[in-house]
Design an enzyme around this catalytic site. Structure first.
Site, mmCIF file in Angstrom:
data_model
loop_
_atom_site.group_PDB
_atom_site.id
_atom_site.type_symbol
_atom_site.label_atom_id
_atom_site.label_comp_id
_atom_site.label_asym_id
_atom_site.label_seq_id
_atom_site.Cartn_x
_atom_site.Cartn_y
_atom_site.Cartn_z
ATOM 1 C CD GLU A 38 49.654 32.990 36.164
ATOM 2 O OE1 GLU A 38 50.133 32.158 36.958
ATOM 3 O OE2 GLU A 38 49.786 32.911 34.937
ATOM 4 N N GLY A 39 47.458 36.242 40.971
ATOM 5 C CA GLY A 39 47.500 36.408 42.416
ATOM 6 C C GLY A 39 48.438 37.527 42.792
#
Length: 806
Positions: free
Chosen positions: A501-502
């Protein structure tokens, strides 16, 4: 007399700017003060004239809008439009997605602490608590992480079935669709508890309840899509995955090479308008076993079957993996974990428009959908994993440090170990505080975009430090793999949490401040929108307010620096009042520095990632410190917590100071940098790292049973004495019971009633024969020593375990 008059006048002006009074009130008040100044004896005509000129110019600027627009706002608008950073459509949607929450107050320079403490604390319903105590406990008891990782490389069929039968994959799906309808807080608690038992199980469980088709369907799906898919997802009849990341496009969705083209094709024997999609995705959790695939792609309409536009934007659809042309089934091999993860591909797969999540009306709105749901996932799942690492290592490192002895004393009594233990303990306190407050925001119907990015980044980074520290303490006990090892798997798996997620480099350098500066600032986003629309009147209003805001922040920050924030407001909390005041001081300093950075660098600040990241670090530390204060207050401010709270807050303030100093060391022009530094820290450094005394108090506390130890690790799965964690807990309990008896033996040795021996079992027999202890006490000591030695053992293998895919 003249000097006194000047001091009173300037103090009044200073106070008005400090309080951020509106222009009209400022004008009236200063007019009255200047009249009184002029009428009072002891005047200097030239000085009075200068004051009046300054006042008239400022009053005209603040109150005569047409004049201000012509002379100032219109020219500034042209310059502002030139320095605006270039922004892609996906960047704009990312910035505008989600909500501004408490982090907005911190960025604005005047945090309202009553507002923080009025936020309802998250609580479990009786139904949720029962699920945590029963179904989750049972699930944990069914799993051996060693079996999952090194023997099966998957969950057992029985565990998968238990997950489906008990609707673990539909925890957040509403009850009307057959799910549990549980809160985000319960979701966070379940993932944290499972993760203390098996991270692979936790990841497999969290994805269907986080960013995935279920979440997207619930928020954006058509009623027909919801009624068909959500009950099947809740019952586990469908296993979902969501495919976003490609070879060349992860966080940069604008670079996505997965394409769909609107065309006519055959579906169910009829010619319909649909999409022919080609994709090549990777790192997709649950893809190898998924039955339904959520897919993000760029959609084009070259034949104008839907309208005049050719490029329609990022779109999200949902299709069965059994659909012709859909490829799933292969597996990746994630470092340190055995959760289901793999690629998915398709070439010219025809899909009807009705399979777009939300139907054709949601064409081109996929990126905003994803950004809003992603912020929710960041705020729940990953902080839960980080907190699980904290809870497990808090409990086990403390117990091990008490049980493991060197030079005839527990290793936890050495200051070097104390320092590391204290970091584990205080970080766990921060992790739990951050997890609770951020997940609780989601239940308040807030989509905390920036707060969730802070939580994701710092919870995963703190858990990385905690796992490293715990491995250092356990040393050989931690590096030998086997069913007894409760440390290594979390240590191995940290890169997964850091990456998903990043990746944390991106999260820190681009999202926390890059998004936060625009979203959290009271005026910047609105000014950008007004400038983009060329709305001069609106831009003028915003710009005037922004100038007053900036001037006030300079005054407030310098005032706080000169007085060490002694007069800043703080709640009635004598033990922590100074911390509230210092956080207000740092909040004001951040607001001031951010304004100067954006003014001096404009669009170039976007490329100055190292500079912006340091301001993001200040915002992050402010948020984390706030969660600590909130958690402590929510627990009715127990005195037992104070060493943890003070250690955590001292660390946050030290981190803010370090981030500011690094920022000023690299910010140009150097003259402006020097002035800003002196405004914030007029007398030099203000904060110190947590003291050795605080570390001693935290570490000592971690090595004994207490209400706080149980409360702070209440989600840690323990099991019985045959389980890795339960074995260590059993030994610690027996050690605490044995210590008073051991003390009798030590006293007898010092009194020459017994001779010292390195063999503890023989020492027990000697003490029993000398009537220093009785038979019952000897039994307690023998049981303790057997449990202690057993807890320190590592696994032995006649042949090395084989790693294989099931």
């Amino acid at each position: 007399m003249l000097a006194l008059k000047i001091i009173i006048l300037l103090a009044f002006a200073w106070g008005l700017m400090f309080k951020r009074v509106n222009p009209r009130k400022w004008t009236v008040t200063m007019f009255i003060m200047l009249v009184l100044y002029s009428l009072a004896p002891g005047d200097c005509f030239v000085l009075a004239l200068i004051f009046w000129i300054i006042f008239i110019v400022a009053a005209l600027f603040a109150n005569v809008k047409p004049l201000r627009i012509v002379l100032f706002s219109a020219p500034f608008l042209k310059r502002f439009q030139k320095i605006l950073p270039p922004m892609s459509a996906t960047e704009r949607e990312a910035i505008e997605s989600g909500d501004v929450w408490w982090e907005g107050d911190l960025f604005a320079g005047r945090p309202d602490w009553k507002k923080l403490h009025s936020i309802p604390q998250p609580r479990l319903t009786p139904e949720e608590q029962a699920f945590l105590n029963n179904e989750v406990e049972t699930l944990c008891s069914m799993v051996s992480d060693w079996n999952v990782m090194y023997e099966r490389h998957d969950l057992s069929p029985e565990v998968w079935q238990y997950l489906k039968d008990n609707r673990f994959l539909g925890m957040v799906i509403a009850k009307q669709y057959g799910g549990h309808g549980f809160s985000a807080f319960l979701h966070s608690c379940v993932i944290a508890k499972i993760a203390t038992r098996s991270l692979s199980l936790a990841v497999n469980t969290m994805v269907p309840n986080s960013l995935g088709p279920g979440e997207l369907l619930f928020h954006y799906g058509t009623e027909e899509q919801k009624n068909y898919y959500l009950p099947r997802l809740a019952r586990g009849e469908e296993i979902p995955c969501f495919a976003l990341t490609g070879v060349d496009a992860g966080s940069d969705a604008g670079a996505m090479t997965d394409m769909g083209y609107v065309c006519k094709g055959e579906y169910q024997g009829k010619e319909v308008i649909g999409m022919r999609i080609s994709w090549n995705k990777r790192y997709i959790t649950l893809a190898p076993i998924a039955t339904v695939l959520g897919l993000a792609f760029k959609l084009f309409d070259p034949e104008h079957l839907l309208g005049d536009k050719v490029e329609l934007g990022i779109t999200v659809c949902l299709l069965p993996t059994s659909h012709p042309g859909v490829e799933v089934g292969a597996r990746h091999f994630p470092v340190g974990l055995a959760f289901m993860n793999g690629p998915t591909r398709g070439q010219d797969v025809f899909v009807p428009l009705e399979w777009i999540i939300g139907g054709p009306k949601m064409i081109g709105r996929g990126w905003r959908m994803l950004m809003e749901c992603l912020s929710i996932g960041r705020g729940i799942s990953l902080p839960a994993l980080g907190t699980a690492a904290g809870m497990l290592n808090f409990r086990m490192a403390g117990a091990y440090s008490r049980l493991r002895k060197q030079f005839k004393v527990s290793i936890g009594e050495f200051e070097g170990i104390e320092a590391v233990l204290a970091r584990i303990g205080a970080y766990t306190y921060i992790l739990e505080a951050c997890r609770r407050m951020t997940a609780g925001a989601v239940d308040l119907k807030v989509k905390p975009a920036v707060a969730s990015a802070i939580a994701k980044y710092h919870c995963s980074e703190m858990s990385r430090q905690v796992c490293n520290d715990s491995m250092d303490i356990h040393s050989g006990r931690g590096v030998q793999l086997g069913p007894r090892n409760y440390v290594a798997q979390g240590y191995f798996a940290i890169p997964v949490a850091i990456t998903v997620e990043g990746a944390n480099i991106l999260t820190r350098n681009l999202i926390v401040f890059g998004q936060g500066a625009i979203r959290c600032h009271p005026f910047v986003l609105k000014e950008m929108q007004a400038a983009g629309e060329n709305n001069l009147a609106e831009f003028d209003t915003l710009l005037t307010s922004h100038i007053g805001f900036a001037v006030s922040n300079v005054v407030r920050t310098f005032s706080f620096g000169l007085t060490n924030a002694r007069f800043a407001h703080s709640p009635l909390s004598p033990a922590l009042a100074a911390y509230y005041r210092q956080l207000t001081r740092m909040s004001s300093a951040l607001a001031m520095t951010a304004d100067f950075a954006m003014l001096m660098l404009g669009g170039a600040l976007k490329r100055k990632e190292s500079l912006s990241a340091r301001l993001g670090d200040v915002l992050s530390a402010l948020y984390l410190a706030s969660t600590v204060l909130k958690y402590h207050a929510d627990q009715n401010s127990p005195p037992e917590d104070l060493p943890y709270v003070q250690w955590a807050l001292d660390k946050c303030l030290w981190d803010m100071q370090a981030a500011f100093l690094d920022f000023f060391a690299n910010f140009t022009p150097r003259g402006v940098s020097w002035i800003l530094k002196r405004i914030i820290f007029p007398f030099g450094l203000s904060y110190q790292k947590p003291s050795d005394q605080l570390s001693h108090q935290v570490a000592k506390h971690m090595m004994q049973h207490s209400e706080l130890r149980n409360r702070l690790t209440y989600l840690c799965y323990i099991g019985d004495a045959s389980q890795p964690v339960g074995r260590m807990e059993d030994a610690l309990v027996k050690m605490l019971a044995a210590e008073p008896i051991e003390k009798k033996i030590r006293t007898a040795i010092s009194e020459k009633k017994l001779t010292r021996t390195t063999d503890f079992v023989k020492q027990i027999e000697q003490a029993l024969n000398a009537h220093v202890i009785d038979v019952a006490e000897a039994t307690v000591l023998r049981d303790y020593e057997a449990a202690r030695v057993d807890s320190l053992l590592v696994d032995e293998f006649q042949s090395m375990p084989e790693k294989h895919f099931a």
